[in-house]
Structures are given as structure tokens and as C-alpha cells.
Design a protein around this motif. Structure first.
Motif, PDB file in Angstrom:
ATOM      1  N   VAL A 123      49.885  49.570  40.226  1.00 58.33           N
ATOM      2  CA  VAL A 123      49.350  48.556  39.327  1.00 58.33           C
ATOM      3  C   VAL A 123      50.519  47.755  38.768  1.00 58.33           C
ATOM      4  O   VAL A 123      51.588  48.299  38.481  1.00 58.33           O
ATOM      5  CB  VAL A 123      48.502  49.201  38.202  1.00 58.33           C
TER       6      VAL A 123
ATOM      7  N   CYS B 271      47.997  43.249  34.627  1.00 59.91           N
ATOM      8  CA  CYS B 271      46.774  43.974  34.267  1.00 59.91           C
ATOM      9  C   CYS B 271      46.269  43.600  32.875  1.00 59.91           C
ATOM     10  O   CYS B 271      47.009  43.587  31.913  1.00 59.91           O
ATOM     11  CB  CYS B 271      47.039  45.477  34.333  1.00 59.91           C
ATOM     12  N   ASP B 272      44.964  43.293  32.802  1.00 55.74           N
ATOM     13  CA  ASP B 272      44.318  42.897  31.553  1.00 55.74           C
ATOM     14  C   ASP B 272      43.402  43.972  30.992  1.00 55.74           C
ATOM     15  O   ASP B 272      42.593  43.681  30.127  1.00 55.74           O
ATOM     16  CB  ASP B 272      43.447  41.655  31.811  1.00 55.74           C
ATOM     17  N   ALA B 273      43.471  45.173  31.552  1.00 54.81           N
ATOM     18  CA  ALA B 273      42.610  46.265  31.093  1.00 54.81           C
ATOM     19  C   ALA B 273      41.130  45.951  31.265  1.00 54.81           C
ATOM     20  O   ALA B 273      40.323  46.266  30.398  1.00 54.81           O
ATOM     21  CB  ALA B 273      42.922  46.634  29.640  1.00 54.81           C
ATOM     22  N   HIS B 274      40.762  45.320  32.372  1.00 56.87           N
ATOM     23  CA  HIS B 274      39.339  45.085  32.630  1.00 56.87           C
ATOM     24  C   HIS B 274      38.623  46.395  32.945  1.00 56.87           C
ATOM     25  O   HIS B 274      37.434  46.522  32.708  1.00 56.87           O
ATOM     26  CB  HIS B 274      39.149  44.126  33.814  1.00 56.87           C
ATOM     27  N   GLY B 275      39.349  47.327  33.555  1.00 55.69           N
ATOM     28  CA  GLY B 275      38.771  48.638  33.804  1.00 55.69           C
ATOM     29  C   GLY B 275      37.852  48.734  35.006  1.00 55.69           C
ATOM     30  O   GLY B 275      37.352  49.812  35.322  1.00 55.69           O
ATOM     31  N   THR B 276      37.617  47.635  35.680  1.00 56.12           N
ATOM     32  CA  THR B 276      36.746  47.651  36.860  1.00 56.12           C
ATOM     33  C   THR B 276      37.237  48.669  37.883  1.00 56.12           C
ATOM     34  O   THR B 276      36.445  49.368  38.513  1.00 56.12           O
ATOM     35  CB  THR B 276      36.756  46.257  37.535  1.00 56.12           C
ATOM     36  N   CYS B 277      38.549  48.732  38.061  1.00 60.37           N
ATOM     37  CA  CYS B 277      39.133  49.611  39.076  1.00 60.37           C
ATOM     38  C   CYS B 277      38.778  51.068  38.832  1.00 60.37           C
ATOM     39  O   CYS B 277      38.439  51.799  39.760  1.00 60.37           O
ATOM     40  CB  CYS B 277      40.641  49.421  39.141  1.00 60.37           C
TER      41      CYS B 277
ATOM     42  N   PRO C 116      44.792  51.246  33.259  1.00 63.74           N
ATOM     43  CA  PRO C 116      44.632  52.263  34.288  1.00 63.74           C
ATOM     44  C   PRO C 116      45.885  53.116  34.510  1.00 63.74           C
ATOM     45  O   PRO C 116      46.990  52.595  34.562  1.00 63.74           O
ATOM     46  CB  PRO C 116      44.345  51.433  35.548  1.00 63.74           C
TER      47      PRO C 116
ATOM     48  N   CYS D 112      39.636  43.804  41.393  1.00 61.61           N
ATOM     49  CA  CYS D 112      40.450  43.483  40.211  1.00 61.61           C
ATOM     50  C   CYS D 112      40.512  41.969  40.028  1.00 61.61           C
ATOM     51  O   CYS D 112      40.977  41.255  40.906  1.00 61.61           O
ATOM     52  CB  CYS D 112      41.868  44.039  40.355  1.00 61.61           C
ATOM     53  N   PRO D 113      40.023  41.486  38.873  1.00 63.73           N
ATOM     54  CA  PRO D 113      39.930  40.032  38.690  1.00 63.73           C
ATOM     55  C   PRO D 113      41.288  39.329  38.590  1.00 63.73           C
ATOM     56  O   PRO D 113      41.360  38.112  38.757  1.00 63.73           O
ATOM     57  CB  PRO D 113      39.128  39.879  37.396  1.00 63.73           C
ATOM     58  N   VAL D 114      42.353  40.073  38.300  1.00 62.92           N
ATOM     59  CA  VAL D 114      43.649  39.404  38.135  1.00 62.92           C
ATOM     60  C   VAL D 114      44.665  39.843  39.204  1.00 62.92           C
ATOM     61  O   VAL D 114      45.867  39.605  39.056  1.00 62.92           O
ATOM     62  CB  VAL D 114      44.234  39.632  36.720  1.00 62.92           C
TER      63      VAL D 114
ATOM     64  N   ALA E  41      45.905  42.652  39.892  1.00 59.68           N
ATOM     65  CA  ALA E  41      46.965  43.514  39.361  1.00 59.68           C
ATOM     66  C   ALA E  41      47.097  44.821  40.133  1.00 59.68           C
ATOM     67  O   ALA E  41      48.082  45.536  40.003  1.00 59.68           O
ATOM     68  CB  ALA E  41      46.693  43.823  37.886  1.00 59.68           C
ATOM     69  N   LEU E  42      46.075  45.134  40.912  1.00 57.60           N
ATOM     70  CA  LEU E  42      46.083  46.403  41.629  1.00 57.60           C
ATOM     71  C   LEU E  42      46.344  46.122  43.099  1.00 57.60           C
ATOM     72  O   LEU E  42      45.764  45.202  43.674  1.00 57.60           O
ATOM     73  CB  LEU E  42      44.719  47.080  41.447  1.00 57.60           C
TER      74      LEU E  42
HETATM   75  S1  SF4 Z   1      40.737  46.065  37.410  1.00 59.91           S
HETATM   76 FE1  SF4 Z   1      42.758  45.109  37.429  1.00 59.91          FE
HETATM   77  S2  SF4 Z   1      43.021  44.254  35.383  1.00 59.91           S
HETATM   78 FE2  SF4 Z   1      41.302  45.703  35.323  1.00 59.91          FE
HETATM   79  S3  SF4 Z   1      42.244  47.621  34.641  1.00 59.91           S
HETATM   80 FE3  SF4 Z   1      42.168  47.667  36.856  1.00 59.91          FE
HETATM   81  S4  SF4 Z   1      44.159  46.819  37.423  1.00 59.91           S
HETATM   82 FE4  SF4 Z   1      43.897  46.286  35.314  1.00 59.91          FE
END
Ligand code: SF4
Ligand SMILES: Cc1cc2nc3c(=O)[nH]c(=O)nc-3n(C[C@H](O)[C@H](O)[C@H](O)COP(=O)(O)O)c2cc1C
Ligand code: SF4
Lengths: 69, 429
Positions: A7, A12-18, A34, A56-58, A60-61
Motif C-alpha cells: 500500500v 491511501c485515503d482510508a476508504h477501507g474498500t480493500c 489498511p 481502490c479508488p485512489v 493506493a494498493l
Molecule cells: S481501498 Fe485504497 S484508499 Fe481505501 S483503504 Fe484500501 S488502499 Fe487505502
């Protein structure tokens, strides 16, 4: 060939989708960021890992090829 | 290879060996050339010499300098590399880079030119903290003195970097030199791959480059004659705190810490603890400090780290937990606030340390809280800022464990004036 999840903590914006898509390898810390399992991704989870990366919307992963593997 | 023209003989009982910084420093180019002779012509073979000499980086991590030079040199065919000398010295308790730049600027400039020649660079940038006015003046003068002398080989310029702790991190320096804020960036690419202006960039600490300048002049064998086999040469240390003769000491790597403290007038019997390695370093209890040598591997063996060479003596009667809480709070404010675990975790760590140092019921919970935070923070930033903060705080819990128990039992230390410096933050541009 084995893969590793990484990551980018700046992106990473902490969206948490991952973590929702791949709870086997990704848990969230108390602020929602994450914590990814750094061991090689087991073969049976590779598809899920790819979906988590794509979700991941940004961006980051990512999955990176482990050297020597 | 010849020996230095004026071998400086240290008194037999002293630990000081003046290789980089002579006993009576004179910053002028004339004095520099009189002491060490002219710099040799830059050559590609210096990379192997630096590897053979075993020079380690002096910016904190102790990475082998020759290996890094080779990585940049290997990329020089694609794009012309560039050398960045890191003289920002963001560590508030450190003065060794500033001392070197003020008293022996030409040795650093020689090292920059030699390293540039070795990796195939025609340009080198000396980065200094813009608030260090004495350094800005000294290096400006020194660069001026050299105008027209070796001008054809490497173009050297000085850059005045914003005053921030993390601005000295290599990717932050590169980002700022490229016109951005002085904040770390995601890696890869690392600077040696793609740095200033997209070019392969050699980022070395200024002390490292001064050592490189000596290797270029006197060779690897001469270089290895002092220090330990694994970590040859001398090392610059900043001794501060409760030290009657505090200052910057140049000693062979591997000297006993006790001898250094004794020379500096910081008797171990009077100390509560010693912070070695700066704000990313580790506290040592006096008994451990009494038995350890000053080099990376000896310090690592006792759970410590040499870092940038800060040795800070905290006297008895001063609370190591309170000092640690203040540094933790300062480090939290110095982060670039880009990565969640650093932006949230460091303030949380500082808060828990404040509870611990205040005593009472909050103190007993703080311990558990800190251990929860360590695992959530360590290794999770884009740079190693949070890792350094965790290392320092964790060592305080061990070294001042008895105090922590007393605080938790409702017996906090009496308030005392702050010892370790925590300067006001600068900007990012
Ligand atoms: S989905 Fe992307 S932005 Fe969201 S927590 Fe996971 S790595 Fe971070
Ligand atoms: C938060 C942070 C701050 C740093 N500050 C400095 C600094 O002020 N000076 C320095 O030389 N290196 C500093 N470093 C280390 C640099 O990133 C880099 O590793 C170093 O300049 C490389 O030089 P060396 O190999 O000669 O040690 C810092 C690293 C981190 C993570
Ligand atoms: S870890 Fe902290 S200091 Fe380093 S880049 Fe991330 S937010 Fe900035």
C-alpha cells in the motif's frame, strides 16, 4: 511467480474498500488505514487480491512481483 | 598512497583523532590545501576505493556508501547523474554537519566533486538548512573561493532548504529541489533511480562526502587504519546535555562510550540515561552505556543505534519520560501529515507518553496503549519518520521502566526544566 500486496501510505485515503474485499489479507487499523499481510499472496486468493487492487479508488494498493520468485 | 602531510598526533589518553576536523580549524581554501594538499583528479575508480575503504553513510542509516555510488554510476549511461550533499542536519541535538561545514567546508566540497567525478555527474548541490545562517555564510564563502579553480569539472551550487525535520529525508530533498514541498514522496522510484530533474541522484550526508574526499586523497588502506574492521575510519559525534565539555568529537569508530563521556565531562555516575542517535535513536541506561562501544554493530547488539551520532547525557534528577514525551510531541508535529499511521499514530503516542509522565490512573493505561500504537505505526509510513519515533519511545519505556512504574503508582517526578531542544517548525517551501 508470487505476488505481494503493498500500500502507498501517502496515496491511501482510508476508504477501507480493500479490507472489505480481502479480509483474509487486509485488516484496518484503528484509524481505518489498511495493514496488509506482507507475505506472498496465496494462489487461491490472487483473484480476490486483484479485485481489491482494482477497487481502490485512489490506486493506493498494488500487487508487486516478489523478486527471486 | 601517501599519508596526510601533517599527521595530527592526539594525546595518548584522548579519544580524539582529527582526520576531518583539525585541532585548530581554518576554513580558508589556502589552509585546507596546506593541510591536505590538492585534491586528486576525479576518477571513476573512486567507487571501488570507497567500497574497499568501507565508508558508511553518516546521515543515520549507515548504508555502505560505495554500494550507493555504484548504483548511481551504473545508471549514468542513460542520464547524467547529479550529486546532492545533505547538510540540512534537522536533528536538533546534532551539530556535527554544521561544525564540519563551518570549519572545513572545502573538504565537503572536495568530496562532492570527487563523488561527482566517480559517478559521472557534472553537477552537485549542497543542501543546507536556511535557518543555519552561519552555515549558509560559510559555504557561500567557500564556494566563492573556489570559483575558477576547478570550475571546468563539476558545477557546485548551494541550496537553502526549509527548516523541517523530515526535509532532510532524501526523497523530501529531491522533491523540494524539483520545485515541490520538502515532504517525502512514495517510493519507488528511489533517488538513485530517478531523482533531481528525473536524473539518477546520489544523496549523501556531508560528513560521508568528507570521508570520501579523504579516501580519494589517501586511499582505502590508509582509511581503514583506524576504526573497526566493519566500520572503519573516524566518526563525528555531538556530545550534549549534562557534559562540561560538550561539543563535536571526532573519534575512531568503536571507541568505548564511557571514555567519550568521560572526555566530554559527562560522568556516567551522574546520569539518568544517555540518548544515542538523536530523536530517532535509543535511550541507554547508565550500566549499558558503560559497557558499549560507539559503532553501529555494538550499539545494535544492545538494542541501540548510532543514527546520526548524537550522544545526549541526561543528568539524574531529570525525568526521562517527560523528556521523551516532549520529543514525541515534537516529532508528531514535524511529520509531513501525509500518511495516516504517522499523522494519527504519532500524536496518539505523544499523548500516551504525556499521560505516562504525568502519573496517576492514566499512566497505568498508557503503557498498554503505547504497545498497541507501536504495532500500528512501525513500518507504515512512506518514510522512516514514524519508525524512528517508535524506536525512541520504546527504548524510553525500557530504560525508564522503574520511573514509569513509580509514575503509574502515583509518584511522578517533580517538574524540571526541559533539556532536549525542540525548535519551532519552519515552512515546507
Ligand atoms: S481501498 Fe485504497 S484508499 Fe481505501 S483503504 Fe484500501 S488502499 Fe487505502
Ligand atoms: C525523517 C528523516 C530525516 C532525515 N534527515 C536527515 C538529515 O537531516 N541529514 C542527513 O544527512 N540525512 C537525513 N536523513 C537520511 C537521508 O534520508 C539519507 O538517507 C541520507 O542523507 C543519505 O546519506 P548517507 O548515506 O551519507 O547517510 C533523514 C531520514 C529521515 C527518514
Ligand atoms: S511517514 Fe510521516 S513524515 Fe514520512 S512521509 Fe508519511 S506522513 Fe510524512
Amino acid at each position: 511467480m508470487s505476488l505481494q500486496l503493498v500500500v502507498d501510505p501517502i496515496a491511501c485515503d482510508a476508504h477501507g474498500t480493500c479490507a472489505e474485499l480481502l479480509p483474509e489479507l487486509i485488516v484496518l487499523d484503528e484509524w481505518g488505514y489498511p495493514i496488509v499481510d506482507a507475505r506472498p499472496v496465496p494462489a487461491h486468493l490472487e483473484g480476490h487480491a486483484r479485485r481489491a487492487v482494482a477497487a481502490c479508488p485512489v490506486l493506493a494498493l498494488r500487487l508487486r512481483r516478489l523478486r527471486g520468485a | 598512497m601517501s599519508a596526510p602531510p601533517h599527521p595530527t598526533v592526539a594525546p595518548p589518553d584522548a579519544t580524539v583523532v582529527p582526520r576531518l576536523i583539525p585541532h585548530r580549524p581554518d576554513a580558508s581554501l589556502g589552509a585546507h590545501l596546506a593541510r591536505l594538499g590538492p585534491p586528486p583528479r576525479p576518477t571513476r575508480s573512486l567507487v571501488e576505493q570507497v567500497e574497499a575503504a568501507g565508508v558508511r553513510g553518516r546521515g543515520g542509516a549507515g548504508f555502505p556508501t560505495g554500494v550507493k555510488m555504484a548504483a548511481v554510476a551504473a545508471r549514468s549511461r542513460t542520464r547524467g547523474p547529479i550529486v546532492v550533499a545533505n547538510g540540512t542536519e534537522g536533528e536538533p541535538a546534532s551539530a556535527k554537519d554544521q561544525t564540519l561545514l563551518v570549519h572545513v567546508p572545502h573538504l565537503v566540497l572536495d568530496g562532492m566533486v570527487a563523488a561527482a567525478g566517480a559517478v559521472g555527474a557534472r553537477e552537485a548541490i549542497l543542501c543546507v538548512d536556511r535557518r543555519h545562517r552561519h552555515v549558509v555564510d560559510a559555504v557561500g564563502r567557500a564556494v566563492g573561493e573556489r570559483q575558477g579553480r576547478w570550475a571546468d569539472t563539476v558545477a557546485v551550487r548551494v541550496a537553502q532548504v526549509p527548516s523541517r525535520y523530515v526535509a532532510g529525508e532524501e526523497s523530501a530533498l529531491v522533491h523540494w529541489l524539483n520545485g515541490g514541498e520538502a515532504k517525502p514522496t512514495s517510493s519507488p522510484p528511489r533517488p538513485f533511480e530517478r531523482g533531481v530533474d528525473g536524473r539518477p541522484t546520489l544523496v549523501d550526508n556531508v560528513e560521508t562526502l568528507a570521508h570520501v574526499a579523504l579516501v580519494a586523497r589517501f586511499g582505502a588502506e590508509w582509511y581503514r587504519a583506524i576504526g573497526t574492521p566493519d566500520e572503519p575510519g573516524t566518526v563525528l559525534l555531538t556530545v550534549g546535555g549534562h557534559a562540561a565539555r560538550g561539543g563535536v568529537y571526532e573519534v575512531p569508530s568503536g571507541v568505548p562510550l564511557a571514555a567519550l563521556l568521560d572526555n566530554a565531562g559527562a560522568p556516567l555516575a551522574e546520569l539518568a540515561g544517555v540518548l544515542v542517535g538523536g530523536y530517532f535513536g535509543t535511550w541507554l541506561d547508565p550500566a549499558t552505556a558503560a559497557a558499549v562501544a560507539v559503532d553501529h554493530s555494538s550499539l545494535r547488539a544492545v538494542g541501540g543505534s548510532l543514527g546520526c551520532g548524537v550522544v545526549f547525557a541526561l543528568p539524574r534528577g531529570h525525568c526521562g519520560l517527560a523528556e521523551t514525551a516532549r520529543i514525541a510531541r515534537w516529532l508528531a508535529g514535524e511529520g509531513a501529515q501525509q500518511c495516516g499511521p504517522c499523522a494519527h499514530g504519532l500524536p496518539a503516542m505523544a499523548e500516551a507518553m504525556e499521560h505516562l509522565s504525568a502519573g496517576g490512573p492514566g499512566a497505568s493505561r498508557a503503557h498498554v496503549r503505547l504497545h498497541q500504537l507501536f504495532v500500528q505505526v512501525e513500518g507504515r509510513g512512506a518514510c522512516r519518520h514514524p519508525d524512528g519515533a517508535v524506536r525512541m519511545v520504546r527504548s524510553a519505556l525500557e530504560v525508564f521502566a522503574a520511573d514509569a512504574a513509580a509514575h503509574a503508582a502515583g509518584r511522578p517526578c517533580p517538574p524540571a526544566p526541559a533539556w532536549l531542544p525542540t525548535p519551532a517548525p519552519g515552512g515546507w517551501r
